[in-house]
Design a protein around this motif. Structure first.
Motif, PDB file in Angstrom:
ATOM      1  N   GLU A 105      38.328  23.361  40.293  1.00  0.00           N
ATOM      2  CA  GLU A 105      38.568  24.675  39.640  1.00  0.00           C
ATOM      3  C   GLU A 105      36.561  24.783  38.893  1.00  0.00           C
ATOM      4  OE1 GLU A 105      41.874  23.403  35.989  1.00  0.00           O
ATOM      5  OE2 GLU A 105      39.538  23.170  36.143  1.00  0.00           O
ATOM      6  N   ALA A 106      35.970  24.467  39.413  1.00  0.00           N
ATOM      7  CA  ALA A 106      34.981  24.699  40.052  1.00  0.00           C
ATOM      8  C   ALA A 106      34.194  25.462  41.247  1.00  0.00           C
ATOM      9  CB  ALA A 106      33.798  23.530  39.692  1.00  0.00           C
ATOM     10  N   ALA A 107      34.678  25.416  42.043  1.00  0.00           N
ATOM     11  CA  ALA A 107      34.799  25.249  43.455  1.00  0.00           C
ATOM     12  C   ALA A 107      35.023  26.984  43.682  1.00  0.00           C
ATOM     13  CB  ALA A 107      35.371  24.046  44.326  1.00  0.00           C
ATOM     14  N   VAL A 108      36.573  27.690  42.546  1.00  0.00           N
ATOM     15  CA  VAL A 108      37.132  28.656  43.273  1.00  0.00           C
ATOM     16  C   VAL A 108      36.882  29.302  41.595  1.00  0.00           C
ATOM     17  CG1 VAL A 108      39.547  29.439  43.980  1.00  0.00           C
ATOM     18  CG2 VAL A 108      37.877  28.021  45.049  1.00  0.00           C
ATOM     19  N   PRO A 109      36.546  30.355  41.707  1.00  0.00           N
ATOM     20  CA  PRO A 109      36.748  31.454  40.125  1.00  0.00           C
ATOM     21  C   PRO A 109      37.632  31.357  40.095  1.00  0.00           C
ATOM     22  CG  PRO A 109      34.648  31.843  41.620  1.00  0.00           C
ATOM     23  CD  PRO A 109      35.354  30.959  42.691  1.00  0.00           C
ATOM     24  N   ALA A 123      35.305  36.706  38.672  1.00  0.00           N
ATOM     25  CA  ALA A 123      34.933  37.127  40.332  1.00  0.00           C
ATOM     26  C   ALA A 123      33.919  36.146  40.371  1.00  0.00           C
ATOM     27  CB  ALA A 123      34.879  38.633  39.824  1.00  0.00           C
ATOM     28  N   TRP A 124      32.517  35.829  41.767  1.00  0.00           N
ATOM     29  CA  TRP A 124      31.389  35.592  41.750  1.00  0.00           C
ATOM     30  C   TRP A 124      30.311  36.688  40.900  1.00  0.00           C
ATOM     31  CZ3 TRP A 124      32.036  30.954  43.599  1.00  0.00           C
ATOM     32  CH2 TRP A 124      33.282  30.651  44.899  1.00  0.00           C
ATOM     33  N   GLY A 125      29.830  35.880  40.446  1.00  0.00           N
ATOM     34  CA  GLY A 125      27.827  36.388  40.416  1.00  0.00           C
ATOM     35  C   GLY A 125      27.418  36.778  40.907  1.00  0.00           C
ATOM     36  N   GLU A 126      27.267  35.572  41.898  1.00  0.00           N
ATOM     37  CA  GLU A 126      26.791  36.034  43.157  1.00  0.00           C
ATOM     38  C   GLU A 126      27.477  35.400  44.277  1.00  0.00           C
ATOM     39  OE1 GLU A 126      22.059  34.544  45.283  1.00  0.00           O
ATOM     40  OE2 GLU A 126      22.403  35.117  43.275  1.00  0.00           O
ATOM     41  N   ALA A 127      28.195  36.366  45.646  1.00  0.00           N
ATOM     42  CA  ALA A 127      29.068  35.193  46.535  1.00  0.00           C
ATOM     43  C   ALA A 127      28.112  34.749  47.556  1.00  0.00           C
ATOM     44  CB  ALA A 127      29.280  37.215  47.127  1.00  0.00           C
ATOM     45  N   PRO A 128      28.899  32.927  47.623  1.00  0.00           N
ATOM     46  CA  PRO A 128      28.462  32.469  48.038  1.00  0.00           C
ATOM     47  C   PRO A 128      28.240  32.730  49.765  1.00  0.00           C
ATOM     48  CG  PRO A 128      30.630  31.814  47.146  1.00  0.00           C
ATOM     49  CD  PRO A 128      30.233  33.119  46.721  1.00  0.00           C
ATOM     50  N   HIS A 129      27.612  32.195  51.152  1.00  0.00           N
ATOM     51  CA  HIS A 129      27.384  32.468  52.173  1.00  0.00           C
ATOM     52  C   HIS A 129      28.505  32.903  52.930  1.00  0.00           C
ATOM     53  CE1 HIS A 129      25.586  32.821  56.081  1.00  0.00           C
ATOM     54  NE2 HIS A 129      25.642  31.360  56.341  1.00  0.00           N
ATOM     55  N   GLU A 130      29.661  31.153  52.986  1.00  0.00           N
ATOM     56  CA  GLU A 130      30.868  31.695  53.103  1.00  0.00           C
ATOM     57  C   GLU A 130      32.090  33.040  52.965  1.00  0.00           C
ATOM     58  OE1 GLU A 130      31.858  28.537  50.323  1.00  0.00           O
ATOM     59  OE2 GLU A 130      30.073  29.446  51.553  1.00  0.00           O
ATOM     60  N   VAL A 131      31.920  33.320  51.978  1.00  0.00           N
ATOM     61  CA  VAL A 131      32.324  34.918  51.438  1.00  0.00           C
ATOM     62  C   VAL A 131      31.534  36.031  52.190  1.00  0.00           C
ATOM     63  CG1 VAL A 131      32.549  36.265  49.376  1.00  0.00           C
ATOM     64  CG2 VAL A 131      33.479  34.113  48.728  1.00  0.00           C
ATOM     65  N   ASP A 132      30.352  36.222  51.865  1.00  0.00           N
ATOM     66  CA  ASP A 132      29.483  36.769  52.605  1.00  0.00           C
ATOM     67  C   ASP A 132      29.976  37.563  54.105  1.00  0.00           C
ATOM     68  OD1 ASP A 132      27.455  37.563  50.629  1.00  0.00           O
ATOM     69  OD2 ASP A 132      25.916  36.536  50.615  1.00  0.00           O
ATOM     70  N   GLN A 133      29.848  36.197  54.521  1.00  0.00           N
ATOM     71  CA  GLN A 133      30.409  35.953  55.552  1.00  0.00           C
ATOM     72  C   GLN A 133      31.825  36.918  56.301  1.00  0.00           C
ATOM     73  OE1 GLN A 133      30.016  31.647  57.047  1.00  0.00           O
ATOM     74  NE2 GLN A 133      28.235  32.501  59.123  1.00  0.00           N
ATOM     75  N   MET A 134      32.680  36.317  55.653  1.00  0.00           N
ATOM     76  CA  MET A 134      34.508  37.273  55.367  1.00  0.00           C
ATOM     77  C   MET A 134      33.964  37.851  55.222  1.00  0.00           C
ATOM     78  SD  MET A 134      37.009  35.746  56.635  1.00  0.00           S
ATOM     79  CE  MET A 134      37.863  34.241  56.435  1.00  0.00           C
ATOM     80  N   TRP A 135      33.133  38.704  53.646  1.00  0.00           N
ATOM     81  CA  TRP A 135      33.717  40.095  53.489  1.00  0.00           C
ATOM     82  C   TRP A 135      32.271  40.823  54.788  1.00  0.00           C
ATOM     83  CZ3 TRP A 135      35.712  43.425  50.980  1.00  0.00           C
ATOM     84  CH2 TRP A 135      34.554  44.762  50.775  1.00  0.00           C
ATOM     85  N   ALA A 136      31.562  40.215  55.909  1.00  0.00           N
ATOM     86  CA  ALA A 136      31.571  41.301  56.974  1.00  0.00           C
ATOM     87  C   ALA A 136      32.421  41.711  57.583  1.00  0.00           C
ATOM     88  CB  ALA A 136      30.367  40.458  57.443  1.00  0.00           C
ATOM     89  N   LEU A 159      32.872  40.458  45.511  1.00  0.00           N
ATOM     90  CA  LEU A 159      32.692  39.830  44.683  1.00  0.00           C
ATOM     91  C   LEU A 159      34.323  38.883  44.504  1.00  0.00           C
ATOM     92  CD1 LEU A 159      29.933  40.536  42.153  1.00  0.00           C
ATOM     93  CD2 LEU A 159      29.804  39.258  44.578  1.00  0.00           C
ATOM     94  N   HIS A 160      35.264  39.542  44.514  1.00  0.00           N
ATOM     95  CA  HIS A 160      36.726  38.796  44.380  1.00  0.00           C
ATOM     96  C   HIS A 160      37.451  37.837  45.703  1.00  0.00           C
ATOM     97  CE1 HIS A 160      38.922  40.563  40.873  1.00  0.00           C
ATOM     98  NE2 HIS A 160      38.134  39.737  39.520  1.00  0.00           N
ATOM     99  N   LEU A 161      36.573  38.654  47.023  1.00  0.00           N
ATOM    100  CA  LEU A 161      37.003  37.776  47.870  1.00  0.00           C
ATOM    101  C   LEU A 161      37.263  36.166  47.868  1.00  0.00           C
ATOM    102  CD1 LEU A 161      38.327  37.769  51.032  1.00  0.00           C
ATOM    103  CD2 LEU A 161      35.663  37.788  51.460  1.00  0.00           C
ATOM    104  N   GLY A 162      37.657  35.552  47.716  1.00  0.00           N
ATOM    105  CA  GLY A 162      37.221  33.555  47.528  1.00  0.00           C
ATOM    106  C   GLY A 162      37.479  33.183  46.062  1.00  0.00           C
ATOM    107  N   THR A 163      38.232  33.922  45.669  1.00  0.00           N
ATOM    108  CA  THR A 163      38.808  34.237  43.795  1.00  0.00           C
ATOM    109  C   THR A 163      40.153  33.587  43.796  1.00  0.00           C
ATOM    110  OG1 THR A 163      38.795  35.780  43.250  1.00  0.00           O
ATOM    111  CG2 THR A 163      37.006  34.987  43.701  1.00  0.00           C
TER     112      THR A 163
END
Length: 405
Positions: A105-109, A123-136, A159-163
């Motif tokens: 639960e803590a790892a996935v919004p 949603a993410w407050g600040e997207a983690p690195h792996e989310v930024d990489q996938m969004w690219a 900010l919804h990617l990975g949620t």
């Protein structure tokens, strides 16, 4: 015969794989409305988890030529399942599973904060690195779409990617018949997919304003092949389906990392993996013809293809292999299917009922999840029996942890 046949005046045939499972009368009427559309190819195929949906029936396979119905795909574009078998055994899990559930639960919004002006917990407050990489990977396609449709820029996308989301979306830890540990999750294209679906449903209705009276349901408004909106929708829906697949990949990686933070024993998390949509449209070849196949609450089951059919949060789930049944346009059900609405489930059942129905699962058991109580769904065993000619069971999973949005 492995299916029933429904005929109605002015409608294409409807083939139903529903032996032994209930089909509500409203769902039958909705199926007939869709079967009356002139561009349906051959027949509709109906899966055993069929139930009333918006515009088109959930649990239906809609093959078309020369046209596409955005509301048939719906607003959770690319919604689907991912499952991964690990090298862990049941005995490797902690004696008490609450710690593993809370780590996931803590790892996935997940869930949603409804109040405006407060950060959405889903949603993410600040997207983690792996989310930024996938969004690219997704951003160039998104820019092409938003250049034509600027309204889609101000959506929950990066900010919804990975949620996970809400409702029937979930993350589970399961055990198969050999006591192997699996991770499984269910989600789609989140806020941005919803916005894309909603926009194009509106555009289809606007384009057909002069013809709406002739439609059996305004949510059957469609785009014809060759029109600008048709091409734009195909591009946008393809992007949203890619987003949904990548969304599940990011979540699965974070679930595995969360498990590794709790379980000391090293493990492999990709022994077997399946990632499949069940709300989507794609071009396929059937009966020797190129066809657009819309699966609204249905999974592709071409010969040898692996798929996932989850039960409810208290019932078994299945990893299946497609048998390539052409009459179903090589499809199978996407789950058990609801037998009652969310509101009806809340009216009918209590927290005590939820606690009893999920006694064997580490999960939330509060008023917010009563609408997902197992009794709100069809009997998964009956659903599987009705589609024996569509899939074969490879693994039977029972959940020990369930995280709901």
């Amino acid at each position: 015969m492995d299916h029933d046949l429904l005929h109605a005046p002015g409608a294409h045939p409807i083939k139903l794989w529903t032996h032994g499972v209930p089909v509500e009368e409203d769902a039958r009427k909705q199926l007939i409305n869709t079967a009356r559309m002139p561009f349906i190819f051959k027949h509709l195929a109906v899966m055993p988890d069929v139930h009333l949906g918006k515009g088109s029936t959930i649990g239906s396979v809609i093959p078309t030529q020369g046209a596409i119905i955005p509301a048939a795909v719906g607003v959770d574009i690319g919604c689907g399942m991912m499952a991964a078998r690990t090298s862990l055994k049941a005995a490797d899990l902690p004696d008490h599973l609450f710690g593993l559930r809370t780590a996931i639960e803590a790892a996935v919004p997940h869930g949603r904060t409804a109040q405006r002006g407060i950060r959405d917990k889903g949603a993410w407050g600040e997207a983690p690195h792996e989310v930024d990489q996938m969004w690219a990977h997704l951003e160039p396609g998104f820019k092409r779409i938003t250049e034509k449709y600027p309204r889609l820029e101000k959506t929950n996308n990066h900010l919804h990617l990975g949620t996970l989301g809400t409702g029937n979306h979930f993350i589970e830890v399961c055990l198969d018949e050999g006591e192997n540990v699996w991770f499984m999750l269910h989600s789609g294209s989140r806020g941005v997919g919803n916005a894309i679906g909603t926009l194009f449903i509106e555009l289809a209705q606007q384009d057909m304003r002069q013809h709406m009276a002739q439609l059996p349901d305004k949510d059957l408004a469609y785009f014809t092949e060759g029109s600008q909106h048709f091409e734009d929708y195909v591009e946008a829906v393809g992007w949203a389906q890619d987003y949904a697949r990548r969304n599940r990949q990011v979540m699965m990686a974070r679930v595995v990392a969360a498990a590794r933070s709790i379980i000391a024993k090293p493990f492999d998390a990709q022994v077997e993996a399946v990632n499949c949509h069940h709300n989507y449209v794609q071009q396929e070849t059937h009966f020797g013809a190129q066809v657009l196949v819309t699966r609204k609450g249905a999974v592709s089951a071409h010969k040898g293809e692996l798929g996932i059919i989850p039960g409810s949060m208290g019932a078994r789930s299945y990893i299946v292999r497609g048998l390539g049944n052409e009459e179903s346009f090589c499809s199978c059900s996407h789950g058990a299917g609801r037998v009652m609405s969310r509101n009806e489930a809340r009216r009918r059942f209590s927290i005590a009922d939820q606690e009893q129905a999920t006694a064997h699962v580490e999960c939330r058991k509060d008023s917010e999840v009563i609408d997902e109580i197992p009794m709100a769904y069809k009997d998964i065993d009956a659903v599987m029996a009705a589609q024996r000619s569509l899939v074969e069971v490879v693994h039977t999973l029972r959940q020990v942890i369930c995280v709901k949005g």
